[in-house]
Design a protein around this motif. Structure first.
Motif, short mmCIF file in Angstrom:
data_model
loop_
_atom_site.label_atom_id
_atom_site.label_comp_id
_atom_site.label_asym_id
_atom_site.label_seq_id
_atom_site.Cartn_x
_atom_site.Cartn_y
_atom_site.Cartn_z
N SER A 165 0.73 -1.46 -0.12
CA SER A 165 -0.15 -0.05 0.44
C SER A 165 1.04 0.88 0.08
O SER A 165 1.71 1.53 0.04
CB SER A 165 -0.91 -0.25 1.43
N PRO A 166 0.59 2.58 -0.65
CA PRO A 166 1.24 3.48 -0.56
C PRO A 166 0.96 4.19 0.57
O PRO A 166 -0.06 4.17 1.44
CB PRO A 166 0.65 4.21 -1.76
N LEU A 167 2.00 5.21 0.83
CA LEU A 167 2.02 5.67 2.30
C LEU A 167 1.27 7.06 1.91
O LEU A 167 1.51 7.90 0.46
CB LEU A 167 3.20 6.29 2.77
N PRO A 168 0.88 8.27 2.17
CA PRO A 168 -0.11 9.57 2.06
C PRO A 168 1.12 10.44 1.06
O PRO A 168 2.29 9.87 2.13
CB PRO A 168 -0.15 9.79 3.26
N SER A 169 0.68 11.06 0.85
CA SER A 169 1.66 11.96 -0.02
C SER A 169 2.58 12.32 1.30
O SER A 169 2.04 12.69 2.23
CB SER A 169 1.44 13.39 -1.15
N GLN A 206 9.80 5.72 -8.25
CA GLN A 206 10.46 7.04 -8.95
C GLN A 206 8.78 7.96 -9.44
O GLN A 206 8.51 6.90 -10.21
CB GLN A 206 11.48 7.19 -10.27
N GLY A 207 8.66 8.38 -9.42
CA GLY A 207 6.99 9.51 -9.61
C GLY A 207 6.15 9.00 -9.62
O GLY A 207 5.14 8.84 -9.98
N LYS A 208 6.49 7.89 -8.74
CA LYS A 208 4.37 7.11 -8.14
C LYS A 208 4.55 7.09 -7.01
O LYS A 208 3.33 7.63 -6.33
CB LYS A 208 4.48 5.80 -8.42
#
Length: 114
Positions: free
Chosen positions: A30-34, A66-68
């Motif tokens: 899962s992604p971390l918040p920005s 990178q970029g994601k």
């Protein structure tokens, strides 16, 4: 929100995110918040968030694409034998401590280096 405890804010953020990862609130993949979202959430600067995420990267808990964005690393992808590496480092530090103590003893007892 970061508390004024004397512990640096970035470490408090890293602690909180680490707990969320280990507790399953932030699942592998899962992604971390920005960075901006985390800065707002913790009421800190962008640099504090970047430093906190850097700590987690160093620990192997997250990986940047990178970029994601930054994603929670799957435990299977983590460094293979971190516990073994830590044990080796502890052993090396212990050995160096013993050697240093011997050198200090020689200097103290003779008044000059061996």
């Amino acid at each position: 929100m970061v508390k004024h405890t004397g512990r640096p804010g970035y470490l408090q953020i890293a602690d909180d995110l680490r707990a969320q990862i280990r507790g399953g609130a932030l699942a592998p993949g899962s992604p971390l918040p920005s960075t901006a979202q985390l800065a707002e959430q913790y009421d800190v600067s962008l640099s504090s968030v970047k430093t906190a995420v850097g700590v987690l990267r160093t620990e192997g808990l997250v990986v940047g694409q990178q970029g994601k964005g930054v994603y929670v690393r799957d435990a299977a992808e983590a460094p293979a034998d971190l516990a073994g590496e830590v044990a080796e480092l502890r052993s090396a530090v212990q050995e160096l401590s013993v050697r240093l103590a011997r050198l200090e003893e020689r200097v103290t007892s003779t008044g000059h280096p061996a």
